[in-house]
Write an enzyme that holds these catalytic residues in place. Structure first.
Site, PDB file in Angstrom:
ATOM      1  N   CYS A   1    -105.058  -8.042 -74.884  1.00  0.00           N
ATOM      2  CA  CYS A   1    -104.991  -7.505 -73.515  1.00  0.00           C
ATOM      3  C   CYS A   1    -103.668  -7.929 -72.900  1.00  0.00           C
ATOM      4  O   CYS A   1    -102.928  -8.739 -73.443  1.00  0.00           O
ATOM      5  CB  CYS A   1    -106.151  -8.033 -72.690  1.00  0.00           C
ATOM      6  SG  CYS A   1    -106.096  -9.799 -72.585  1.00  0.00           S
TER       7      CYS A   1
ATOM      8  N   ARG B   1    -105.101 -13.721 -76.575  1.00  0.00           N
ATOM      9  CA  ARG B   1    -106.496 -14.171 -76.438  1.00  0.00           C
ATOM     10  C   ARG B   1    -107.251 -14.156 -77.760  1.00  0.00           C
ATOM     11  O   ARG B   1    -108.254 -13.467 -77.934  1.00  0.00           O
ATOM     12  CB  ARG B   1    -107.201 -13.345 -75.377  1.00  0.00           C
ATOM     13  CG  ARG B   1    -106.417 -13.391 -74.088  1.00  0.00           C
ATOM     14  CD  ARG B   1    -107.048 -13.054 -72.851  1.00  0.00           C
ATOM     15  NE  ARG B   1    -108.240 -13.743 -72.469  1.00  0.00           N
ATOM     16  CZ  ARG B   1    -109.039 -13.263 -71.517  1.00  0.00           C
ATOM     17  NH1 ARG B   1    -108.774 -12.103 -70.981  1.00  0.00           N
ATOM     18  NH2 ARG B   1    -110.115 -13.930 -71.160  1.00  0.00           N
TER      19      ARG B   1
ATOM     20  N   ASP C   1    -106.572 -17.857 -62.772  1.00  0.00           N
ATOM     21  CA  ASP C   1    -107.133 -16.634 -62.184  1.00  0.00           C
ATOM     22  C   ASP C   1    -106.733 -16.454 -60.723  1.00  0.00           C
ATOM     23  O   ASP C   1    -107.064 -15.433 -60.126  1.00  0.00           O
ATOM     24  CB  ASP C   1    -108.660 -16.627 -62.301  1.00  0.00           C
ATOM     25  CG  ASP C   1    -109.099 -16.528 -63.736  1.00  0.00           C
ATOM     26  OD1 ASP C   1    -110.272 -16.836 -64.028  1.00  0.00           O
ATOM     27  OD2 ASP C   1    -108.271 -16.182 -64.595  1.00  0.00           O
TER      28      ASP C   1
ATOM     29  N   ARG D   1    -114.021  -4.305 -61.891  1.00  0.00           N
ATOM     30  CA  ARG D   1    -114.700  -5.009 -62.987  1.00  0.00           C
ATOM     31  C   ARG D   1    -115.122  -6.402 -62.524  1.00  0.00           C
ATOM     32  O   ARG D   1    -116.060  -6.979 -63.051  1.00  0.00           O
ATOM     33  CB  ARG D   1    -113.746  -5.183 -64.174  1.00  0.00           C
ATOM     34  CG  ARG D   1    -113.594  -4.060 -65.121  1.00  0.00           C
ATOM     35  CD  ARG D   1    -112.895  -4.563 -66.368  1.00  0.00           C
ATOM     36  NE  ARG D   1    -113.248  -5.924 -66.620  1.00  0.00           N
ATOM     37  CZ  ARG D   1    -112.370  -6.952 -66.560  1.00  0.00           C
ATOM     38  NH1 ARG D   1    -111.118  -6.738 -66.276  1.00  0.00           N
ATOM     39  NH2 ARG D   1    -112.767  -8.175 -66.802  1.00  0.00           N
TER      40      ARG D   1
ATOM     41  N   LYS E   1    -118.639 -14.149 -61.356  1.00  0.00           N
ATOM     42  CA  LYS E   1    -118.555 -13.305 -62.559  1.00  0.00           C
ATOM     43  C   LYS E   1    -118.544 -14.171 -63.814  1.00  0.00           C
ATOM     44  O   LYS E   1    -119.272 -13.910 -64.785  1.00  0.00           O
ATOM     45  CB  LYS E   1    -117.280 -12.480 -62.506  1.00  0.00           C
ATOM     46  CG  LYS E   1    -116.867 -11.838 -63.824  1.00  0.00           C
ATOM     47  CD  LYS E   1    -115.609 -11.013 -63.725  1.00  0.00           C
ATOM     48  CE  LYS E   1    -114.377 -11.795 -63.987  1.00  0.00           C
ATOM     49  NZ  LYS E   1    -114.096 -12.043 -65.414  1.00  0.00           N
ATOM     50  N   ASN E   2    -117.746 -15.242 -63.795  1.00  0.00           N
ATOM     51  CA  ASN E   2    -117.541 -16.032 -65.008  1.00  0.00           C
ATOM     52  C   ASN E   2    -118.655 -17.032 -65.295  1.00  0.00           C
ATOM     53  O   ASN E   2    -118.589 -17.755 -66.291  1.00  0.00           O
ATOM     54  CB  ASN E   2    -116.170 -16.720 -64.958  1.00  0.00           C
ATOM     55  CG  ASN E   2    -115.049 -15.706 -65.055  1.00  0.00           C
ATOM     56  OD1 ASN E   2    -115.290 -14.531 -65.389  1.00  0.00           O
ATOM     57  ND2 ASN E   2    -113.843 -16.116 -64.738  1.00  0.00           N
TER      58      ASN E   2
HETATM   59  C1  EPZ Z   1    -112.144 -17.594 -69.294  1.00  0.00           C
HETATM   60  O1  EPZ Z   1    -111.529 -16.790 -70.285  1.00  0.00           O
HETATM   61  C2  EPZ Z   1    -112.291 -16.693 -68.081  1.00  0.00           C
HETATM   62  N1  EPZ Z   1    -113.172 -15.571 -68.396  1.00  0.00           N
HETATM   63  C3  EPZ Z   1    -110.918 -16.185 -67.660  1.00  0.00           C
HETATM   64  O2  EPZ Z   1    -111.091 -15.412 -66.474  1.00  0.00           O
HETATM   65  C4  EPZ Z   1    -110.034 -17.387 -67.333  1.00  0.00           C
HETATM   66  O3  EPZ Z   1    -108.731 -16.939 -67.006  1.00  0.00           O
HETATM   67  C5  EPZ Z   1    -109.970 -18.318 -68.550  1.00  0.00           C
HETATM   68  O4  EPZ Z   1    -111.303 -18.707 -68.954  1.00  0.00           O
HETATM   69  C6  EPZ Z   1    -109.182 -19.588 -68.269  1.00  0.00           C
HETATM   70  O5  EPZ Z   1    -109.758 -20.264 -67.200  1.00  0.00           O
HETATM   71  C7  EPZ Z   1    -114.521 -15.788 -68.406  1.00  0.00           C
HETATM   72  O6  EPZ Z   1    -114.993 -16.885 -68.203  1.00  0.00           O
HETATM   73  C8  EPZ Z   1    -115.380 -14.588 -68.672  1.00  0.00           C
HETATM   74  P1  EPZ Z   1    -109.869 -19.588 -72.577  1.00  0.00           P
HETATM   75  P2  EPZ Z   1    -111.424 -17.342 -71.803  1.00  0.00           P
HETATM   76  O7  EPZ Z   1    -110.579 -19.460 -73.871  1.00  0.00           O
HETATM   77  O8  EPZ Z   1    -112.636 -18.099 -72.152  1.00  0.00           O
HETATM   78  C9  EPZ Z   1    -106.280 -19.538 -75.655  1.00  0.00           C
HETATM   79  C10 EPZ Z   1    -110.790 -13.561 -65.084  1.00  0.00           C
HETATM   80  O9  EPZ Z   1    -109.803 -13.021 -64.547  1.00  0.00           O
HETATM   81  N2  EPZ Z   1    -107.323 -19.478 -76.682  1.00  0.00           N
HETATM   82  O10 EPZ Z   1    -110.028 -20.822 -71.760  1.00  0.00           O
HETATM   83  O11 EPZ Z   1    -111.020 -16.203 -72.671  1.00  0.00           O
HETATM   84  C11 EPZ Z   1    -106.212 -18.262 -74.853  1.00  0.00           C
HETATM   85  O12 EPZ Z   1    -105.434 -17.291 -75.514  1.00  0.00           O
HETATM   86  C12 EPZ Z   1    -110.701 -14.019 -66.505  1.00  0.00           C
HETATM   87  O13 EPZ Z   1    -111.891 -13.773 -64.513  1.00  0.00           O
HETATM   88  C13 EPZ Z   1    -106.952 -19.534 -78.033  1.00  0.00           C
HETATM   89  O14 EPZ Z   1    -105.768 -19.641 -78.356  1.00  0.00           O
HETATM   90  O15 EPZ Z   1    -110.177 -18.346 -71.664  1.00  0.00           O
HETATM   91  C14 EPZ Z   1    -105.588 -18.719 -73.565  1.00  0.00           C
HETATM   92  O16 EPZ Z   1    -104.192 -18.767 -73.723  1.00  0.00           O
HETATM   93  C15 EPZ Z   1    -109.306 -13.798 -67.104  1.00  0.00           C
HETATM   94  N3  EPZ Z   1    -107.917 -19.473 -78.984  1.00  0.00           N
HETATM   95  C16 EPZ Z   1    -106.142 -20.132 -73.386  1.00  0.00           C
HETATM   96  O17 EPZ Z   1    -106.605 -20.536 -74.677  1.00  0.00           O
HETATM   97  C17 EPZ Z   1    -109.253 -19.339 -78.663  1.00  0.00           C
HETATM   98  O18 EPZ Z   1    -110.104 -19.304 -79.584  1.00  0.00           O
HETATM   99  C18 EPZ Z   1    -107.318 -20.215 -72.425  1.00  0.00           C
HETATM  100  O19 EPZ Z   1    -108.307 -19.337 -72.879  1.00  0.00           O
HETATM  101  C19 EPZ Z   1    -109.608 -19.275 -77.294  1.00  0.00           C
HETATM  102  C20 EPZ Z   1    -108.626 -19.352 -76.319  1.00  0.00           C
END
Ligand code: EPZ
Length: 448
Positions: free
Chosen positions: A116, A121, A304, A396, A22-23
């Site tokens: 969420c 996020r 995850d 999803r 998915k990711n």
């Molecule tokens: C990706 O989300 C994945 N989704 C998530 O999978 C996964 O949990 C996550 O990476 C971490 O591995 C997809 O790839 C579609 P991040 P993403 O930006 O990109 C903070 C699932 O269940 N952050 O690495 O949104 C954020 O709040 C989903 O398949 C900021 O503060 O994750 C979080 O605490 C859930 N500012 C941390 O970084 C930003 O601009 C990691 O987020 C961006 C992120």
């Protein structure tokens, strides 16, 4: 309302072929807009988020056909550069359209995806990166408008954000500058995105490490690309096999991508055997606590997989500590696991789980994608019958999850009931990777 009915206590056995990731599919589908062409993407999972992403591509003028194992995207003629708010709020991955539209049209308008359950996020790292690459980014209320082209240069991400890394990789394709991104996320799905971009003729290097190099310029080719196997689905099924004391083989996946999960399961007493693209999981007797497990960016233990692991350790011998370092609110599954008889205490980032003899089946509700998968695992491990509601969250991100579990001998059926939702509040909150399903009124910049 649809729900899963699960009769637990059956050891899973047999063979299951893992679906596409998915990711990886979501950023790659967004990236089909970077270069106008007819792109064929193979191996996408048939899941809600992919369907939503397809709707977003169509709303921007792309023609998308899904036949068999192939999603064909004709992105030659775009008609807009603003993602419709009602679609944006359904899918957090819609944020990738910022980068892909900037690469193609040098402008993009998106809505800030809703908050969420697993955390706020924000997208501040995405926005800061775009600004440092020379883009003009305006934020008005829920809307974010970006324009311009990448001037190149070397920038460092404040945190190795997966989505920000992928977004900036795509945005840096605009213009003709040379960009170096430092402190990038190294998840394998980012390497898959690089693979797709290279198949379009772009020159991108270093994905899978903390430093990625991108040469701005036009893509050259229409692409044909095969998505990698889903490592989180792999890990979920590995834990289902281990948690039910089963013996099964997962195919179509790469063991290297689940090594952190393998290490924890072996610590717990499961036997894991890897052969090329097959992983065999065997578990006899009661699992032991793994001690302390901390979620970290790849190659650490994946966030995850944290909910699923919590289900597993509820019945393991001893006490386990799970520390969630990635998201600030990702223990939403605790309440229902305790309803099933688990002994869990949480304090801030930490969850302390004392192993109990067994869980008892009962009605529970999924509140997000991976938390829902955790409740299915708990239902498979429990004595008696469990009803898992809120399965739209699970579907999803997992293709035919019930069918996959049945393939391994699990007793799980998807059922439909006419009864009114008994717990409306639980459905108001958004899902782990989607925006606020209740939708939001957007003020400020009017999408074109
Ligand atoms: C990706 O989300 C994945 N989704 C998530 O999978 C996964 O949990 C996550 O990476 C971490 O591995 C997809 O790839 C579609 P991040 P993403 O930006 O990109 C903070 C699932 O269940 N952050 O690495 O949104 C954020 O709040 C989903 O398949 C900021 O503060 O994750 C979080 O605490 C859930 N500012 C941390 O970084 C930003 O601009 C990691 O987020 C961006 C992120």
């Amino acid at each position: 309302m649809e729900y899963y009915e699960i009769d637990g206590g059956i050891p899973l056995r047999g063979e299951y072929e893992v679906r596409g990731a998915k990711n990886a599919a979501l950023p790659i589908l967004a990236a089909t807009l970077c270069k106008g062409g007819i792109h064929e993407i193979y191996g996408c999972p048939e899941i809600g988020d992919v369907h939503t992403m397809i709707e977003i591509l169509r709303s921007l003028g792309a023609a998308v056909e899904w036949s068999g194992d192939c999603i064909c995207v004709d992105s030659r003629f775009l008609t807009g550069t603003a993602v419709p708010p009602q679609l944006m709020s359904q899918l957090r991955s819609s944020v990738f359209l910022l980068g892909s539209l900037l690469a193609r049209t040098e402008e993009a308008v998106i809505c800030r995806p809703g908050g969420c359950r697993i955390g706020s996020r924000p997208i501040d790292i995405h926005i800061a990166g775009l600004q440092r690459l020379g883009f003009d980014v305006r934020e008005e209320g829920e809307l974010v408008a970006a324009a311009g082209r990448c001037r190149g240069g070397r920038i460092r991400l404040a945190y190795p954000s997966v989505g920000a890394t992928e977004n900036l990789m795509m945005a840096a394709l605009s213009g003709s500058g040379y960009t170096v991104l430092e402190n990038c996320a190294a998840e394998p799905e980012i390497e898959d995105l690089q693979g797709f971009l290279r198949s379009c003729g772009y020159r991108v290097y270093g994905a899978g490490t903390s430093c990625i190099h991108i040469e701005g310029g036009r893509g050259l080719h229409d692409a044909m690309y095969f998505i990698m196997g889903d490592r989180i689905e792999t890990a979920t099924y590995m834990m289902a096999l281990a948690g039910t004391g089963g013996d099964g083989i997962l195919t179509g996946t790469q063991s290297v991508y689940v090594s952190a999960v393998t290490e924890v399961l072996e610590r717990m007493g499961a036997q894991i055997k890897n052969h090329e693209d097959r992983i065999q999981v065997t578990c006899r007797g009661r699992l032991k606590s793994p001690g302390t497990v901390i979620t970290q960016p790849y190659p650490g233990f994946p966030t995850d997989c944290q909910p699923q692991l919590m289900s597993l350790v509820t019945c393991a011998e001893g006490t386990a500590t799970i520390r969630e370092e990635i998201f600030e609110n990702r223990f939403t599954h605790k309440k229902d696991l305790m309803k099933m008889g688990a002994n869990i205490e949480t304090c801030g980032k930490n969850a302390i789980i004392k192993g109990v003899g067994s869980l008892r089946g009962c009605p529970v509700r999924a509140l997000d994608l991976r938390g829902g998968a955790a409740l299915v695992l708990a239902g498979l491990m429990a004595e008696g019958t469990s009803l898992v509601r809120g399965i739209e969250h699970i579907e999803r991100g997992y293709e035919d999850f019930a069918g996959g579990i049945r393939k391994l001998g699990g007793n799980i059926e998807k059922k439909i009931t006419e009864t009114k939702k008994t717990d409306e509040s639980a459905d108001e909150t958004a899902d782990s990777d989607s925006g606020n399903r209740g939708g939001r009124s957007f003020s400020g910049i009017t999408p074109v």
